[in-house]
Design a protein around this motif. Structure first.
Motif, PDB file in Angstrom:
ATOM      1  N   ARG A 115       0.835  -1.213   0.000  1.00 22.55           N
ATOM      2  CA  ARG A 115       0.000   0.000   0.000  1.00 22.55           C
ATOM      3  C   ARG A 115       0.863   1.255   0.000  1.00 22.55           C
ATOM      4  NH1 ARG A 115      -1.106   2.200   5.507  1.00 22.55           N
ATOM      5  NH2 ARG A 115       0.294   1.077   6.886  1.00 22.55           N
ATOM      6  N   MET A 116       2.154   1.089  -0.111  1.00 29.14           N
ATOM      7  CA  MET A 116       3.109   2.182   0.034  1.00 29.14           C
ATOM      8  C   MET A 116       3.234   2.963  -1.268  1.00 29.14           C
ATOM      9  SD  MET A 116       5.810  -0.182   2.012  1.00 29.14           S
ATOM     10  CE  MET A 116       5.080  -1.506   2.941  1.00 29.14           C
ATOM     11  N   ARG A 117       3.350   4.280  -1.132  1.00 29.70           N
ATOM     12  CA  ARG A 117       3.471   5.123  -2.318  1.00 29.70           C
ATOM     13  C   ARG A 117       4.711   6.006  -2.303  1.00 29.70           C
ATOM     14  NH1 ARG A 117      -1.194   5.514  -5.512  1.00 29.70           N
ATOM     15  NH2 ARG A 117      -3.001   4.553  -4.586  1.00 29.70           N
ATOM     16  N   ASP A 118       5.051   6.576  -1.154  1.00 25.50           N
ATOM     17  CA  ASP A 118       6.115   7.569  -1.083  1.00 25.50           C
ATOM     18  C   ASP A 118       7.487   6.897  -1.097  1.00 25.50           C
ATOM     19  OD1 ASP A 118       8.108   9.286   0.578  1.00 25.50           O
ATOM     20  OD2 ASP A 118       6.526  10.694  -0.032  1.00 25.50           O
ATOM     21  N   GLU A 119       8.295   7.243  -2.077  1.00 22.35           N
ATOM     22  CA  GLU A 119       9.613   6.638  -2.274  1.00 22.35           C
ATOM     23  C   GLU A 119      10.553   6.894  -1.098  1.00 22.35           C
ATOM     24  OE1 GLU A 119      13.285   7.186  -5.440  1.00 22.35           O
ATOM     25  OE2 GLU A 119      11.244   7.684  -6.058  1.00 22.35           O
ATOM     26  N   ASN A 120      10.586   8.115  -0.617  1.00 18.04           N
ATOM     27  CA  ASN A 120      11.492   8.441   0.489  1.00 18.04           C
ATOM     28  C   ASN A 120      11.080   7.781   1.794  1.00 18.04           C
ATOM     29  OD1 ASN A 120      13.185  10.075  -1.121  1.00 18.04           O
ATOM     30  ND2 ASN A 120      11.707  11.735  -0.967  1.00 18.04           N
TER      31      ASN A 120
ATOM     32  N   PHE B 215      19.548   0.481  -1.620  1.00 16.67           N
ATOM     33  CA  PHE B 215      20.097   1.314  -2.678  1.00 16.67           C
ATOM     34  C   PHE B 215      19.057   1.461  -3.765  1.00 16.67           C
ATOM     35  CE2 PHE B 215      21.560  -2.993  -3.416  1.00 16.67           C
ATOM     36  CZ  PHE B 215      21.374  -3.208  -4.774  1.00 16.67           C
ATOM     37  N   ARG B 216      19.227   2.497  -4.573  1.00 19.97           N
ATOM     38  CA  ARG B 216      18.238   2.828  -5.603  1.00 19.97           C
ATOM     39  C   ARG B 216      18.876   2.863  -6.978  1.00 19.97           C
ATOM     40  NH1 ARG B 216      14.859   7.880  -2.982  1.00 19.97           N
ATOM     41  NH2 ARG B 216      14.952   7.165  -0.855  1.00 19.97           N
ATOM     42  N   THR B 217      18.081   2.478  -7.947  1.00 22.48           N
ATOM     43  CA  THR B 217      18.425   2.713  -9.342  1.00 22.48           C
ATOM     44  C   THR B 217      17.353   3.664  -9.867  1.00 22.48           C
ATOM     45  OG1 THR B 217      17.144   0.838 -10.165  1.00 22.48           O
ATOM     46  CG2 THR B 217      19.441   0.405  -9.544  1.00 22.48           C
ATOM     47  N   ASP B 218      17.294   3.860 -11.157  1.00 23.58           N
ATOM     48  CA  ASP B 218      16.322   4.807 -11.711  1.00 23.58           C
ATOM     49  C   ASP B 218      14.875   4.490 -11.317  1.00 23.58           C
ATOM     50  OD1 ASP B 218      18.278   6.303 -12.919  1.00 23.58           O
ATOM     51  OD2 ASP B 218      18.124   5.254 -14.838  1.00 23.58           O
ATOM     52  N   ASP B 219      14.468   3.248 -11.485  1.00 29.27           N
ATOM     53  CA  ASP B 219      13.067   2.887 -11.259  1.00 29.27           C
ATOM     54  C   ASP B 219      12.865   1.852 -10.162  1.00 29.27           C
ATOM     55  OD1 ASP B 219      12.380   4.550 -13.390  1.00 29.27           O
ATOM     56  OD2 ASP B 219      12.602   2.928 -14.847  1.00 29.27           O
ATOM     57  N   VAL B 220      13.923   1.473  -9.465  1.00 28.01           N
ATOM     58  CA  VAL B 220      13.841   0.368  -8.521  1.00 28.01           C
ATOM     59  C   VAL B 220      14.511   0.752  -7.197  1.00 28.01           C
ATOM     60  CG1 VAL B 220      14.505  -2.040  -8.107  1.00 28.01           C
ATOM     61  CG2 VAL B 220      13.897  -1.317 -10.412  1.00 28.01           C
ATOM     62  N   ILE B 221      13.891   0.330  -6.105  1.00 27.34           N
ATOM     63  CA  ILE B 221      14.527   0.402  -4.794  1.00 27.34           C
ATOM     64  C   ILE B 221      14.857  -1.037  -4.414  1.00 27.34           C
ATOM     65  CG2 ILE B 221      14.244   0.926  -2.342  1.00 27.34           C
ATOM     66  CD1 ILE B 221      12.337   3.155  -3.111  1.00 27.34           C
TER      67      ILE B 221
ATOM     68  N   GLU C   3      13.171  -6.305  -4.514  1.00 24.02           N
ATOM     69  CA  GLU C   3      13.224  -5.245  -5.526  1.00 24.02           C
ATOM     70  C   GLU C   3      11.841  -4.625  -5.624  1.00 24.02           C
ATOM     71  OE1 GLU C   3      14.953  -6.394  -9.237  1.00 24.02           O
ATOM     72  OE2 GLU C   3      16.709  -7.285  -8.259  1.00 24.02           O
ATOM     73  N   PHE C   4      11.782  -3.346  -5.307  1.00 24.52           N
ATOM     74  CA  PHE C   4      10.529  -2.596  -5.343  1.00 24.52           C
ATOM     75  C   PHE C   4      10.454  -1.803  -6.642  1.00 24.52           C
ATOM     76  CE2 PHE C   4      11.289  -3.425  -0.947  1.00 24.52           C
ATOM     77  CZ  PHE C   4      10.051  -3.480  -0.334  1.00 24.52           C
ATOM     78  N   HIS C   5       9.326  -1.924  -7.322  1.00 26.24           N
ATOM     79  CA  HIS C   5       9.088  -1.153  -8.549  1.00 26.24           C
ATOM     80  C   HIS C   5       7.628  -0.722  -8.537  1.00 26.24           C
ATOM     81  CE1 HIS C   5       7.173  -4.788 -10.178  1.00 26.24           C
ATOM     82  NE2 HIS C   5       8.152  -5.417  -9.559  1.00 26.24           N
ATOM     83  N   ARG C   6       7.318   0.364  -9.217  1.00 21.43           N
ATOM     84  CA  ARG C   6       5.953   0.908  -9.200  1.00 21.43           C
ATOM     85  C   ARG C   6       5.067   0.232 -10.253  1.00 21.43           C
ATOM     86  NH1 ARG C   6       5.457   5.530  -6.133  1.00 21.43           N
ATOM     87  NH2 ARG C   6       7.369   6.675  -5.745  1.00 21.43           N
TER      88      ARG C   6
ATOM     89  N   TRP D 142       3.996   0.735  -4.999  1.00 22.01           N
ATOM     90  CA  TRP D 142       5.174  -0.129  -5.066  1.00 22.01           C
ATOM     91  C   TRP D 142       4.780  -1.588  -5.003  1.00 22.01           C
ATOM     92  CZ3 TRP D 142       9.768   1.686  -6.399  1.00 22.01           C
ATOM     93  CH2 TRP D 142      10.006   3.056  -6.234  1.00 22.01           C
ATOM     94  N   GLN D 143       5.327  -2.362  -5.916  1.00 29.42           N
ATOM     95  CA  GLN D 143       5.235  -3.817  -5.921  1.00 29.42           C
ATOM     96  C   GLN D 143       6.607  -4.321  -5.510  1.00 29.42           C
ATOM     97  OE1 GLN D 143       2.224  -5.362  -7.117  1.00 29.42           O
ATOM     98  NE2 GLN D 143       1.559  -3.247  -6.940  1.00 29.42           N
TER      99      GLN D 143
END
Length: 150
Positions: free
Chosen positions: A40-45, A59-65, A75-78, A84-85
């Motif tokens: 249910r999470m939305r905010d990246e920070n 650590f983060r990449t362009d589209d993945v945490i 691996e979290f991706h939107r 976030w999935q």
């Protein structure tokens, strides 16, 4: 005039989040088992801070945490709705994935609670109000009583 706000900790909300999770298992390349979980999470920070709260190396990449614990990688991706999935790999089954997501969800809720409290403290004077009292209960709920300035 006073306004009382009660901010309930995420532990209560975590139960609903856990019930909404639908772990799906899939075998990836080389027989690697991957658990897919919706959050249910939305905010990246706030998510990154919550992951750090769970003792993950983040650590983060362009589209993945990416979060790593001992023998588990997430691996979290939107998704298309911006939620976030997470895909878990490593020594993890559906039960362990659910436990990890619940821990992250509780930490995320704590981060949200702290952010809301900070905004309330910062904005109260702008609204002509001040904090009369602030109480943190055993269950980590916070009660703020705001008074109206003269």
């Amino acid at each position: 005039m006073s306004i009382s706000l009660v901010l309930v900790p995420a532990a209560f909300a975590a139960i609903a989040a856990w019930q909404a999770m639908r772990p799906e298992e899939q075998t990836g390349a080389g027989g690697l088992v991957v658990q897919h979980v919706q959050t249910r999470m939305r905010d990246e920070n706030l998510l990154a801070a919550a992951l750090t709260d769970t003792q993950a190396v983040v650590f983060r990449t362009d589209d993945v945490i990416v979060a790593e614990w001992v023998n588990v990688r997430a691996e979290f991706h939107r998704d298309e709705m911006g939620i976030w999935q997470v895909d878990f790999t490593g020594n993890v089954d559906a039960e362990r994935a659910s436990e990890i997501v619940l821990a992250i969800d509780r930490a995320y809720g704590g981060q949200v609670q702290r952010a809301v409290l900070s905004r309330l403290r910062d904005r109260a004077p702008e609204a002509g109000m001040f904090i009369e009292s602030e109480t943190v209960e055993d269950d980590q709920s916070v009660t703020l009583v705001l008074g109206q300035g003269a």
